[in-house]
Design an enzyme around this catalytic site. Structure first.
Site, PDB file in Angstrom:
ATOM      1  CD  GLU A  30      -2.835   1.070   2.491  1.00 13.14           C
ATOM      2  OE1 GLU A  30      -2.899   0.012   3.153  1.00 13.14           O
ATOM      3  OE2 GLU A  30      -3.613   2.023   2.655  1.00 13.14           O
ATOM      4  CD  GLU A 176     -10.158  -2.704   6.035  1.00 16.57           C
ATOM      5  OE1 GLU A 176     -10.091  -1.613   6.629  1.00 16.57           O
ATOM      6  OE2 GLU A 176      -9.468  -3.691   6.363  1.00 16.57           O
ATOM      7  CE1 TYR A 247      -3.299  -6.474   8.819  1.00 15.62           C
ATOM      8  CE2 TYR A 247      -5.509  -5.557   8.787  1.00 15.62           C
ATOM      9  CZ  TYR A 247      -4.295  -5.775   8.169  1.00 15.62           C
ATOM     10  OH  TYR A 247      -4.069  -5.292   6.900  1.00 15.62           O
ATOM     11  CD  GLU A 295      -6.060  -4.876   4.222  1.00 17.82           C
ATOM     12  OE1 GLU A 295      -5.871  -4.588   5.421  1.00 17.82           O
ATOM     13  OE2 GLU A 295      -6.515  -4.092   3.378  1.00 17.82           O
ATOM     14  CD  GLN A 352       0.212  -2.698   3.709  1.00 19.48           C
ATOM     15  OE1 GLN A 352       1.042  -2.144   3.012  1.00 19.48           O
ATOM     16  NE2 GLN A 352      -0.888  -2.072   4.129  1.00 19.48           N
TER      17      GLN A 352
HETATM   18  O1  AHR Z   1      -2.978  -2.921   6.096  1.00 20.09           O
HETATM   19  C1  AHR Z   1      -3.207  -1.768   6.827  1.00 20.09           C
HETATM   20  C2  AHR Z   1      -4.660  -1.282   6.736  1.00 20.09           C
HETATM   21  O2  AHR Z   1      -5.510  -2.197   7.372  1.00 20.09           O
HETATM   22  C3  AHR Z   1      -5.233  -1.184   5.353  1.00 20.09           C
HETATM   23  O3  AHR Z   1      -4.940   0.027   4.743  1.00 20.09           O
HETATM   24  C4  AHR Z   1      -6.710  -1.291   5.592  1.00 20.09           C
HETATM   25  O4  AHR Z   1      -7.388  -1.855   4.509  1.00 20.09           O
HETATM   26  C5  AHR Z   1      -6.803  -2.122   6.852  1.00 20.09           C
HETATM   27  O5  AHR Z   1      -7.642  -1.544   7.780  1.00 20.09           O
END
Ligand code: AHR
Length: 501
Positions: A30, A176, A247, A295, A352
């Site tokens: 990103e 998102e 995450y 993600e 990432q």
């Molecule tokens: O990967 C970091 C961020 O996490 C991304 O920009 C977003 O899509 C997500 O909330």
């Protein structure tokens, strides 16, 4: 404490979940922090090639063998004008980048990134802006990237020095869009309508593309899974995938509970599958929607630090999580979870790739491997082929948030072409080794190649440019005799047991 009960596994080449789509080993770059500038692109760095790409970084990306990389965001894409990033660099505007509150100089854009993926032996997964923009910007970008020649945007690409179309196959319809933090956040119906109309226009430009509809930005979202049901009700017949993002972190410093968090990921995947199939039934459709877990990772170490950064600088050190050994274990377990769902999860992106919550760090003095690099590399190297369904029994335990968590987390991959079998196995027990018996008699003529182990007495051990404290060794205890593998999986360890003919 008495020794743990044995974990047992029966592996049979006919117990198949599905062929693994290699795109589950994808990643993400990103325009955020030092992912692009000071990450993949740093023209003044001694390792940069003529295009300004850091070759030391490309070398590590190649070690991970990353088949697809999502770009350009992330949150950033929701206010991005793709036109800012093409054409002569000196004419490209400096913009306020609102998602991360930085300055974007647009020195890297669509063409440079497409070139970078080529050099990294990968391909682009492109996201379009459905936050501040919509159908027009998306179809123009697609024409710019994929149409051969003879139209305004394809000829513009050629004028910009890219004679051949980029032939980008996979496109994300926004990012998102359920998240209130998103620039141009939408309700499910607002997003569903915009996404389906954008999808229809894009398919007219290039019918060969695959499209990803935005799912929830995490299982914790209050709108989950209603968001999936409502948006897919609009987009179902026009898209191929729905996205999942998740995450995890060990904010409470409860490592047993942390390593069990893939129970939650598994539940997330199953719920999204059920929701997709509910919409399929509702529509009396023959079509199955696949999942793009585009993600996933650990993200929490850097959060406090990032609140203290000043806004409006170029490429500040944002989201630079410094991963420890237990993070690598959880990442291994997340990869195992993706493999267990290989029938429906057909794409996934570790978020990432470089500097920003990343397996690869790039500093002035060189680039280096974070702890999480290793399970990713192992899965990408040995996790291609057919995902098998082992019959597993394992001793169980309870943690703060989860009940009946197996100490053994495992997946098995059969590569028919190479005649190889790989068992990925995590021992979640923090202080005891786990005895494992695996019955592999179905692979009669196979022998043990190696048993690699990632282990460390310190769950909080980290790597750096100068010291690699967490790295795998090949001295695992597995032995194969008469079709039975016996192994002791060290406490808190990631294991890769490989057989070949
Ligand atoms: O990967 C970091 C961020 O996490 C991304 O920009 C977003 O899509 C997500 O909330």
């Amino acid at each position: 404490m008495a020794q743990l009960d044995k974990a047992k596994m029966i592996v049979d080449k006919d117990f198949r979940i599905a062929d693994i789509d290699e795109r589950i080993y994808g990643s993400f770059i990103e325009h955020l922090g030092r992912a692009v500038y000071g990450g993949i692109y740093e023209p003044d760095h001694p390792s940069a090639n003529e295009n300004g790409f850091r070759m030391d970084v490309i070398e590590l990306v190649k070690q991970l063998n990353v088949p697809i990389v999502r770009y350009p965001g992330g949150n950033m894409v929701s206010a991005y004008n793709w036109e800012d990033g093409v054409g002569p660099k000196e004419e490209r505007p400096r913009r306020l980048e609102l998602a991360w509150r930085t300055i974007e100089n647009n020195h890297v854009g669509t063409n440079e990134f497409a070139q970078w993926t080529k050099e990294a032996n990968s391909e682009v997964m492109m996201a379009v802006n459905l936050g501040t923009r919509g159908i027009d910007a998306a179809r123009n970008l697609l024409e710019y990237c994929n149409h051969p020649e003879g139209t305004y945007y394809s000829d513009l690409r050629i004028k910009h020095g890219y004679r051949e179309p980029h032939k980008i196959k996979t496109w994300c319809l926004g990012n998102e869009m359920d998240g209130p933090w998103q620039i141009g956040h939408k309700t499910a119906d607002e997003y569903g309508r915009l996404a389906v109309e954008t999808a229809k226009a894009m398919r007219l430009v290039d019918p060969s593309i695959e499209l990803v509809s935005c799912g929830s930005s995490g299982i914790q979202m209050p709108t989950f899974p209603e968001w999936e049901a409502k948006t897919l009700d609009h987009t179902y017949e026009y898209v191929d995938f729905v996205s999942l993002h998740q995450y995890y972190g060990n904010q409470d410093n409860d490592s047993a509970n942390y390593l069990a968090k893939t129970m939650d990921m598994d539940h997330f995947i199953k719920t999204v599958i059920s929701t997709c199939d509910y919409i399929q039934a509702k529509k009396r459709s023959k079509k199955k929607i696949h999942l793009s877990f585009d993600e996933w990772n650990v993200w929490y170490h850097s959060k406090d630090h990032d609140t203290k950064l000043d806004p409006w600088t170029i490429a500040p050190p944002q989201l630079e999580d410094h991963y420890n050994f237990e993070d690598a274990l959880l990442v291994g377990s997340m990869l195992i979870t993706l493999l267990k769902h290989a029938d429906r999860v057909k794409m996934a992106c570790m978020a990432q790739l470089v500097n920003v919550i990343a397996p690869i760090m790039a500093e002035q003095g060189g680039s280096w491997k974070q702890t999480i690099f290793y399970p990713y590399m192992h899965a990408s190297a040995f996790g291609r082929g057919v995902s098998l369904q082992p019959v597993v029994s394992s001793p169980l335990h309870d943690t703060k948030d989860y009940t009946d968590v197996p100490y053994l987390d495992s997946a098995v991959v059969y590569n028919e072409e190479k005649e190889e079998v790989t068992i990925f196995a995590l021992n979640r027990h923090l202080s005891e080794s786990l005895p494992l018996t695996a019955d592999v008699r179905s692979f009669a003529d196979y022998s043990l190649v190696e048993h690699m182990v990632l282990e460390n007495d310190d769950l909080k051990a980290v790597n750096s440019l100068n010291e690699e404290k967490v790295k795998p060794h090949g001295n695992g205890s597995a032995e194969l005799k008469d079709g039975i593998i016996e192994a002791q999986l060290s406490k808190a360890s990631w294991n890769v047991i490989r057989l070949a003919k």
